[in-house]
Design a protein around this motif. Sequence first.
Motif, mmCIF file in Angstrom:
data_model
loop_
_atom_site.group_PDB
_atom_site.id
_atom_site.type_symbol
_atom_site.label_atom_id
_atom_site.label_comp_id
_atom_site.label_asym_id
_atom_site.label_seq_id
_atom_site.Cartn_x
_atom_site.Cartn_y
_atom_site.Cartn_z
ATOM 1 N N HIS A 55 0.745 -1.058 0.006
ATOM 2 C CA HIS A 55 -0.128 -0.139 -0.231
ATOM 3 C C HIS A 55 0.689 1.355 -0.072
ATOM 4 O O HIS A 55 0.514 2.237 -0.724
ATOM 5 N N THR A 58 2.300 1.635 -3.886
ATOM 6 C CA THR A 58 1.271 2.149 -4.693
ATOM 7 C C THR A 58 0.389 3.280 -4.505
ATOM 8 O O THR A 58 0.152 3.844 -5.470
ATOM 9 N N GLU A 59 0.243 3.438 -3.103
ATOM 10 C CA GLU A 59 -0.543 4.805 -2.958
ATOM 11 C C GLU A 59 0.201 6.151 -2.770
ATOM 12 O O GLU A 59 -0.187 7.091 -2.857
ATOM 13 N N ARG A 60 1.615 5.930 -2.098
ATOM 14 C CA ARG A 60 2.303 7.226 -1.892
ATOM 15 C C ARG A 60 3.464 7.344 -2.706
ATOM 16 O O ARG A 60 4.002 8.456 -3.005
ATOM 17 N N GLN A 62 4.175 5.425 -6.157
ATOM 18 C CA GLN A 62 3.927 5.242 -7.683
ATOM 19 C C GLN A 62 2.878 6.389 -8.300
ATOM 20 O O GLN A 62 2.642 6.562 -9.140
ATOM 21 N N THR A 63 2.357 7.148 -6.949
ATOM 22 C CA THR A 63 1.268 8.273 -7.537
ATOM 23 C C THR A 63 1.931 9.884 -7.531
ATOM 24 O O THR A 63 1.192 10.566 -8.156
ATOM 25 N N LEU A 64 3.025 9.848 -7.491
ATOM 26 C CA LEU A 64 3.911 11.060 -7.340
ATOM 27 C C LEU A 64 4.132 11.277 -8.939
ATOM 28 O O LEU A 64 4.492 10.633 -9.718
ATOM 29 N N ASP A 65 3.569 12.692 -9.059
ATOM 30 C CA ASP A 65 3.772 13.285 -10.385
ATOM 31 C C ASP A 65 5.364 12.988 -11.251
ATOM 32 O O ASP A 65 6.269 13.518 -10.534
ATOM 33 N N ASP A 69 7.543 4.169 -13.163
ATOM 34 C CA ASP A 69 7.796 2.769 -12.790
ATOM 35 C C ASP A 69 8.415 2.800 -11.476
ATOM 36 O O ASP A 69 9.325 3.512 -11.202
ATOM 37 N N THR A 70 8.160 1.648 -10.731
ATOM 38 C CA THR A 70 9.025 1.385 -9.498
ATOM 39 C C THR A 70 9.523 -0.016 -9.580
ATOM 40 O O THR A 70 8.801 -0.741 -10.057
#
Length: 82
Positions: A55, A58-60, A62-65, A69-70
Motif C-alpha cells: 500500500h 502503490t498509494e504514496r 507510484q502516484t507521485l507526479d 515505474d518502480t
Amino acid sequence: MQTIFVQFKCRPGRAYAVADGLVEAIEEVSEVYSTSGHYDLIAKFYLPDERDIGHFVTERLQTLDGVADTFTTVAFKAFGRG
C-alpha cells in the motif's frame, strides 16, 4: 522497523522533480540518490513494522507526479562496521 529500497523510473526530464517530491512529501524517506542504468533514482525508506509495504508503494510513491515505474527491494539485515 522495515527497511525498503525503491528504484524509480521517471518520465523524461522529471527525475530531479521526483527526487525533490520524495524529500518534501514522504516523511519515511531516508535518502534519495540519482543513478545510472535502467532506473533514474533509488531511495531508502524506513517503515513501521505494521505498515503495509504494498500500500505504501502503490498509494504514496507510484502516484507521485513524474513516476513512470518502480522496483522495490525489501532489506532484511544491515551489515557494517561498528
